[in-house]
Motif scaffolding. Sequence first.
Motif, short mmCIF file in Angstrom:
data_model
loop_
_atom_site.label_atom_id
_atom_site.label_comp_id
_atom_site.label_asym_id
_atom_site.label_seq_id
_atom_site.Cartn_x
_atom_site.Cartn_y
_atom_site.Cartn_z
N SER A 252 0.86 -1.18 0.00
CA SER A 252 0.00 0.00 0.00
C SER A 252 0.89 1.23 0.00
O SER A 252 1.83 1.33 0.81
CB SER A 252 -0.90 0.01 1.24
OG SER A 252 -1.80 1.10 1.20
N THR A 253 0.63 2.15 -0.93
CA THR A 253 1.49 3.32 -1.08
C THR A 253 0.77 4.58 -0.62
O THR A 253 -0.45 4.69 -0.68
CB THR A 253 1.93 3.50 -2.53
OG1 THR A 253 0.78 3.74 -3.36
CG2 THR A 253 2.66 2.26 -3.04
N LEU A 254 1.56 5.55 -0.18
CA LEU A 254 1.04 6.83 0.28
C LEU A 254 1.90 7.94 -0.29
O LEU A 254 3.13 7.89 -0.23
CB LEU A 254 1.05 6.88 1.81
CG LEU A 254 0.00 7.73 2.52
CD1 LEU A 254 -1.40 7.26 2.16
CD2 LEU A 254 0.20 7.69 4.02
N MET A 255 1.24 8.95 -0.87
CA MET A 255 1.93 10.11 -1.42
C MET A 255 1.46 11.37 -0.70
O MET A 255 0.30 11.45 -0.28
CB MET A 255 1.65 10.25 -2.92
CG MET A 255 2.43 9.29 -3.79
SD MET A 255 1.75 7.63 -3.79
CE MET A 255 0.26 7.89 -4.73
N ARG A 256 2.34 12.35 -0.61
CA ARG A 256 1.99 13.62 0.05
C ARG A 256 1.78 14.70 -1.00
O ARG A 256 2.69 15.05 -1.74
CB ARG A 256 3.07 14.06 1.04
CG ARG A 256 2.65 15.28 1.88
CD ARG A 256 3.75 15.67 2.86
NE ARG A 256 3.28 16.65 3.83
CZ ARG A 256 3.20 17.95 3.61
NH1 ARG A 256 3.56 18.43 2.42
NH2 ARG A 256 2.77 18.78 4.55
N ASN A 257 0.57 15.22 -1.07
CA ASN A 257 0.24 16.31 -1.99
C ASN A 257 0.78 17.62 -1.44
O ASN A 257 0.87 17.79 -0.22
CB ASN A 257 -1.28 16.38 -2.16
CG ASN A 257 -1.71 17.45 -3.14
OD1 ASN A 257 -1.86 18.62 -2.78
ND2 ASN A 257 -1.90 17.07 -4.40
N PRO A 258 1.13 18.58 -2.31
CA PRO A 258 1.59 19.89 -1.82
C PRO A 258 0.58 20.59 -0.91
O PRO A 258 0.96 21.48 -0.13
CB PRO A 258 1.80 20.68 -3.11
CG PRO A 258 2.07 19.66 -4.15
CD PRO A 258 1.24 18.48 -3.78
N GLY A 259 -0.70 20.19 -1.00
CA GLY A 259 -1.71 20.78 -0.13
C GLY A 259 -1.62 20.29 1.31
O GLY A 259 -2.35 20.79 2.18
N GLY A 260 -0.74 19.33 1.58
CA GLY A 260 -0.53 18.87 2.94
C GLY A 260 -1.24 17.58 3.28
O GLY A 260 -1.00 16.99 4.34
N PHE A 261 -2.12 17.10 2.42
CA PHE A 261 -2.80 15.83 2.66
C PHE A 261 -2.07 14.70 1.96
O PHE A 261 -1.13 14.92 1.17
CB PHE A 261 -4.26 15.90 2.20
CG PHE A 261 -4.43 16.27 0.75
CD1 PHE A 261 -4.41 15.32 -0.25
CD2 PHE A 261 -4.63 17.60 0.38
CE1 PHE A 261 -4.56 15.66 -1.59
CE2 PHE A 261 -4.81 17.96 -0.96
CZ PHE A 261 -4.77 16.99 -1.94
N TYR A 262 -2.51 13.47 2.23
CA TYR A 262 -1.86 12.29 1.69
C TYR A 262 -2.84 11.50 0.82
O TYR A 262 -4.05 11.53 1.05
CB TYR A 262 -1.33 11.41 2.83
CG TYR A 262 -0.26 12.09 3.64
CD1 TYR A 262 1.08 11.85 3.42
CD2 TYR A 262 -0.60 13.01 4.63
CE1 TYR A 262 2.08 12.49 4.15
CE2 TYR A 262 0.38 13.66 5.38
CZ TYR A 262 1.71 13.41 5.13
OH TYR A 262 2.68 14.05 5.85
N VAL A 263 -2.30 10.78 -0.15
CA VAL A 263 -3.13 10.06 -1.11
C VAL A 263 -2.64 8.61 -1.21
O VAL A 263 -1.44 8.38 -1.42
CB VAL A 263 -3.09 10.72 -2.51
CG1 VAL A 263 -4.04 10.00 -3.46
CG2 VAL A 263 -3.42 12.21 -2.42
N ILE A 264 -3.57 7.67 -1.07
CA ILE A 264 -3.23 6.26 -1.28
C ILE A 264 -3.18 6.01 -2.78
O ILE A 264 -4.15 6.22 -3.49
CB ILE A 264 -4.26 5.33 -0.62
CG1 ILE A 264 -4.24 5.52 0.89
CG2 ILE A 264 -3.98 3.87 -0.98
CD1 ILE A 264 -5.29 4.71 1.62
#
Length: 347
Positions: A252-264
């Motif tokens: 399971s992967t998680l990315m950090r958006n420049p808006g400060g939230f995270y996306v699977i």
Amino acid sequence: MTSTVAPKTFSMRELRKPQDYPDIAEVLTASDPAWPVTPELLQVWEEARDQALYHTDAVAEQGGRVRAVGRVGHDDFAFEEWRYWGNLNVHPDARGQGIGSALYGELLSRLRARGAREVRTMLSDQPHHAPGRAFLERRGFRVAWERYESRLDTAVANLGKFDDLMQGVAAAGVELRSVADLASDPARDKRLWELDWLLFQDVPMGTTLTRRPLEAWVRQELEDPTFEHELSFVAVRPDLNDPLTGPYVGYSTLMRNPGGFYVIGMTGVRREDRARGIAKALKVAAMRALATRGGGEIRTFNDPPNKAMLGMNVALGFVRGPTHLRYELQLDGPSSGTDGAEAGGEA
């Protein structure tokens, strides 16, 4: 190529890289504030793009600044020579002047010259995308698929209630290790690439998927600056040595958006190891790691037929958010009216 609309003027030209990225990032973020981007990310994504696939773009300039951008090219997730994916964004302050129509007409003419038969794009059902949806529908685009977005804030999630789940997975001999922890494995990237393709073929996304080359996948996934190596987890079975994926059975992967939230980005487990709670445990591991770091919002996407994952997300505490709509235009049918209407978002 230049077009003039009274009383204001604008000019269309090719995108200049990287000089235009600051203006383009502003246009994209203003068009969809829920998903901000930065100039730096635009440059990284351009450099990571598969250069073997067709891609073209154009911008509209007004007052010395880029106020709109249109980009279209082959879809490397669902490649067909005749299928293209694109988006078109006009800054909210520059709408109502025919800029979107002009860019759309230019890009569509380029695709027609290549014999394109289908163009795809995506918008949400949110109010700020209503003008964009109307823009598409006037030109013959129709909704062909939906994706559900769900969100969870680790600050309000009860992560302690999953202790039994995590202990059960561990007792079954499955280790949950971060992608960062696996950096010493020389075969890590290739094994994850193999696993990713194996899992994606079971995701009901309403289209036939195609495989990205290993080098492109690594650039676009593991080397993307938004990718959180410490917050992305792999399920490892030390007793297994699969010829393609080695001991890796899920991730399971998680990315950090420049808006400060995270996306699977992806969560999945190979068929032989499903129904054991591993996928759920992978998400919990990421949620707990993020909470330890200070917490934050996590967003994820699922397709309507994927009822198992939708149910899992509800059990984890995710709450349904916007619906994202995939629009398709069949170029052998109604297509490209240029009625002067303006793009309100992506198109």
